[in-house]
Design an enzyme around this catalytic site. Structure first.
Site, PDB file in Angstrom:
ATOM      1  N   SER A  28       0.823  -1.212   0.000  1.00 61.13           N
ATOM      2  CA  SER A  28       0.000   0.000   0.000  1.00 61.13           C
ATOM      3  C   SER A  28       0.858   1.264   0.000  1.00 61.13           C
ATOM      4  CB  SER A  28      -0.899   0.032   1.238  1.00 61.13           C
ATOM      5  OG  SER A  28      -1.928  -0.917   1.131  1.00 61.13           O
ATOM      6  N   LEU A 173     -12.233  -0.345  -6.022  1.00 66.51           N
ATOM      7  CA  LEU A 173     -12.746  -1.061  -7.190  1.00 66.51           C
ATOM      8  C   LEU A 173     -11.612  -1.508  -8.108  1.00 66.51           C
ATOM      9  CD1 LEU A 173     -15.834   1.183  -8.102  1.00 66.51           C
ATOM     10  CD2 LEU A 173     -15.757  -0.828  -6.618  1.00 66.51           C
ATOM     11  N   ALA A 174     -10.573  -0.700  -8.226  1.00 68.56           N
ATOM     12  CA  ALA A 174      -9.446  -1.035  -9.097  1.00 68.56           C
ATOM     13  C   ALA A 174      -8.631  -2.202  -8.562  1.00 68.56           C
ATOM     14  CB  ALA A 174      -8.544   0.191  -9.277  1.00 68.56           C
ATOM     15  N   GLU A 175      -8.629  -2.371  -7.248  1.00 72.77           N
ATOM     16  CA  GLU A 175      -7.851  -3.450  -6.632  1.00 72.77           C
ATOM     17  C   GLU A 175      -8.601  -4.774  -6.614  1.00 72.77           C
ATOM     18  OE1 GLU A 175      -5.178  -4.184  -2.594  1.00 72.77           O
ATOM     19  OE2 GLU A 175      -6.720  -2.631  -2.596  1.00 72.77           O
ATOM     20  N   LEU A 201     -14.120  -6.194   3.267  1.00 74.06           N
ATOM     21  CA  LEU A 201     -14.864  -6.363   2.019  1.00 74.06           C
ATOM     22  C   LEU A 201     -14.662  -7.766   1.461  1.00 74.06           C
ATOM     23  CD1 LEU A 201     -16.601  -5.141  -0.237  1.00 74.06           C
ATOM     24  CD2 LEU A 201     -14.486  -4.298  -1.289  1.00 74.06           C
TER      25      LEU A 201
END
EC number: 2.3.2.22
Length: 234
Positions: A28, A173-175, A201
């Protein structure tokens, strides 16, 4: 060589881990955990425990988080480029020390914008985001947690609105395609996503709360340094 405690999201994740074929190390940006020392440790661990490994860094979407924290678009882009460059430098140096090739080993979300497999999975995720309020709210919750965490690490704070959260959610969303099925995207047979903390999530996904499924050849593991009890959801 640094030892890590490994926790598994599912039994299938454990089975994939036991075969030791491939692992993706998630790194990250703007997270104090991912300093030079820790990045080197997890690469050493992956090299010692798996046949092969890849590294996944944040994409261009990480600038969204900084913009939501009050940075201008140009300043956010500048900070993201500097942070990713720093992380890549540490990764490449340690990969070479492990006698591995660098080529096709370090990836960013945004590297795959033209990858047909990534596009297909991403479209499914975005459709879910736009039609399932529960999924959307779960993504927004993760966005809020990420903004709060990164706000502390970059020493800034700003009022967070619903619009802000939705913009920041593009990072989540991209990950997600790499959590659901990274194999066709990075050309592996089976793999695990490794991160330093549980992913709420992801837990909701494997508990069938949404119309999204983790592929049977895909897993997720949580790494905790031995003697390190700080791990928490982010």
């Amino acid at each position: 060589m640094q030892n890590f405690k490994v926790d598994f999201l599912t039994k299938n994740c454990k089975q994939i881990y036991q075969r030791k074929k491939h692992v993706i190390l998630g790194i990250s940006p703007f997270t104090s955990k991912y300093n030079e020392s820790y990045i080197r440790k997890i690469i050493q661990w992956a090299n010692s425990n798996f046949d092969d490994f890849s590294i996944l860094l944040a994409g261009e979407e990480s600038k969204n988080l900084l913009e939501c924290l009050g940075y201008s678009s140009s300043k956010a882009n500048q900070k993201v480029r500097k942070e990713i460059k720093r992380q890549i430098r540490f990764c490449e140096d340690e990969i070479i020390k492990c006698n591995k090739t660098i080529t096709n080993r370090i990836h960013r979300f945004s590297d795959f914008k033209n990858n047909i497999y990534y596009i297909d999975i991403y479209k499914t995720i975005v459709d879910q985001f736009n039609t399932d309020s529960n999924f959307k709210n779960s993504c927004l919750k993760m966005s809020l947690q990420a903004l709060q965490s990164k706000g502390k690490n970059v020493n800034t704070s700003i009022e967070i609105t619903d619009e802000t959260l939705e913009y920041a959610a593009q990072y989540v969303l991209a990950e997600l395609p790499f959590f659901l099925n990274a194999n066709p995207i990075i050309n592996t047979q089976e793999t695990l996503m490794a991160y330093h903390a549980p992913w709420e999530l992801g837990t909701n996904i494997i508990n069938d709360q949404f119309n999204l499924k983790m592929n049977e050849k895909q897993g997720y593991i949580i790494l905790t340094e031995k003697g390190d009890n700080y791990v928490k959801s982010v």
